[in-house]
Design an enzyme around this catalytic site. Structure first.
Site, PDB file in Angstrom:
ATOM      1  CE  LYS A   1      27.804   7.462 -62.122  1.00  0.00           C
ATOM      2  NZ  LYS A   1      29.172   7.000 -61.855  1.00  0.00           N
TER       3      LYS A   1
HETATM    4  C1  E4P Z   1      29.944   6.013 -58.640  1.00  0.00           C
HETATM    5  O1  E4P Z   1      29.071   6.028 -59.450  1.00  0.00           O
HETATM    6  C2  E4P Z   1      30.824   7.164 -58.361  1.00  0.00           C
HETATM    7  O2  E4P Z   1      31.303   7.697 -59.545  1.00  0.00           O
HETATM    8  C3  E4P Z   1      31.941   6.759 -57.446  1.00  0.00           C
HETATM    9  O3  E4P Z   1      31.433   5.902 -56.441  1.00  0.00           O
HETATM   10  C4  E4P Z   1      32.711   7.914 -56.872  1.00  0.00           C
HETATM   11  O4  E4P Z   1      33.601   7.445 -55.888  1.00  0.00           O
HETATM   12  P1  E4P Z   1      34.816   8.308 -55.330  1.00  0.00           P
HETATM   13  O5  E4P Z   1      34.280   9.342 -54.404  1.00  0.00           O
HETATM   14  O6  E4P Z   1      35.664   7.315 -54.609  1.00  0.00           O
HETATM   15  O7  E4P Z   1      35.509   8.904 -56.521  1.00  0.00           O
END
Ligand code: E4P
Length: 217
Positions: free
Chosen positions: A83
């Site tokens: 990522k």
């Molecule tokens: C996924 O890859 C993201 O890191 C995650 O969905 C972020 O979510 P949040 O906005 O609830 O922290």
């Protein structure tokens, strides 16, 4: 539509995997911090539980260090998706890793323009954050609709992975639009099972079955 769990909690991951409905996992530095676990061994454990893509995020923000981190993360297991943030350096890393057949999830996407760049950089997944857009009064689902349309227009292979999901309607709307993947906090996935009429109907069937005095086994 694929279901990813947005968590680094091993109990939740095992529980969801046992339903057969789990297609992958996404983590981020916030979720890792919350787990209190060592990052690399934790990711290795998740990769053994889940066959599908497991997103593990780089920590650096400069190209060279992100590349080294990405290569190290990719060595953990074949189902790792590295990522990277949606920055110029992040997309350079995306291009290099994708060219070497490593899955890449480009995260922190908040505009259609950013999503176009990620697709051109060869991203396996683009992660637009719907909840965080809704939080500031912008329409998160509109962004999903725009990205799905644009990717379809050009037959981009990048999968739209809807992130920052807050409630079941985000999942249902994503499905309506035709997004490829949703990554959800485990409790949001579990909410999908629930309907008061299901509970009420089942209670009535259980009571009526008792009245028959029969047993199937
Ligand atoms: C996924 O890859 C993201 O890191 C995650 O969905 C972020 O979510 P949040 O906005 O609830 O922290």
């Amino acid at each position: 539509m694929k279901f990813f769990a947005d968590t680094s909690d091993l109990n939740d991951i095992k529980d969801l995997a046992s339903t057969g409905l789990l297609d992958g996992v996404t983590t981020n530095p916030t979720l890792i911090a919350k787990s209190g676990r060592e990052f690399l061994p934790l990711i290795a454990e998740i990769c053994k539980i889940v066959e599908g893509p497991v997103s593990a995020e780089v920590a650096a923000t400069d190209f060279e260090t992100m590349m080294k981190e990405g290569e190290k993360l990719a060595e953990i297991a074949p189902n790792i998706a590295v990522k990277v943030p949606l920055t110029e350096a992040g997309l350079k890393v995306c291009k290099e890793l994708s060219d070497n057949d490593v899955m890449v999830n480009v995260t922190l996407c908040f505009s259609a323009g950013q999503a176009i760049l990620a697709a051109k950089a060869g991203a396996t997944f683009i992660s637009p954050f719907v909840g965080r857009l809704d939080d500031i009064g912008q329409d998160g689902m509109q962004l999903i609709e725009d990205i799905v349309t644009i990717y379809d227009n050009y037959s981009f292979g990048t999968e739209v992975l809807v992130a920052s999901i807050r409630h079941p309607m985000h999942i249902i709307d994503s499905a309506r639009i035709g997004a490829d993947v949703v990554t959800c906090p485990p409790d949001v996935i579990r909410k999908l099972y629930k309907h008061p009429l299901t509970d009420k109907g089942l209670a009535a069937f259980v009571e009526d079955w008792k009245k028959t005095g029969q047993s199937i086994l």
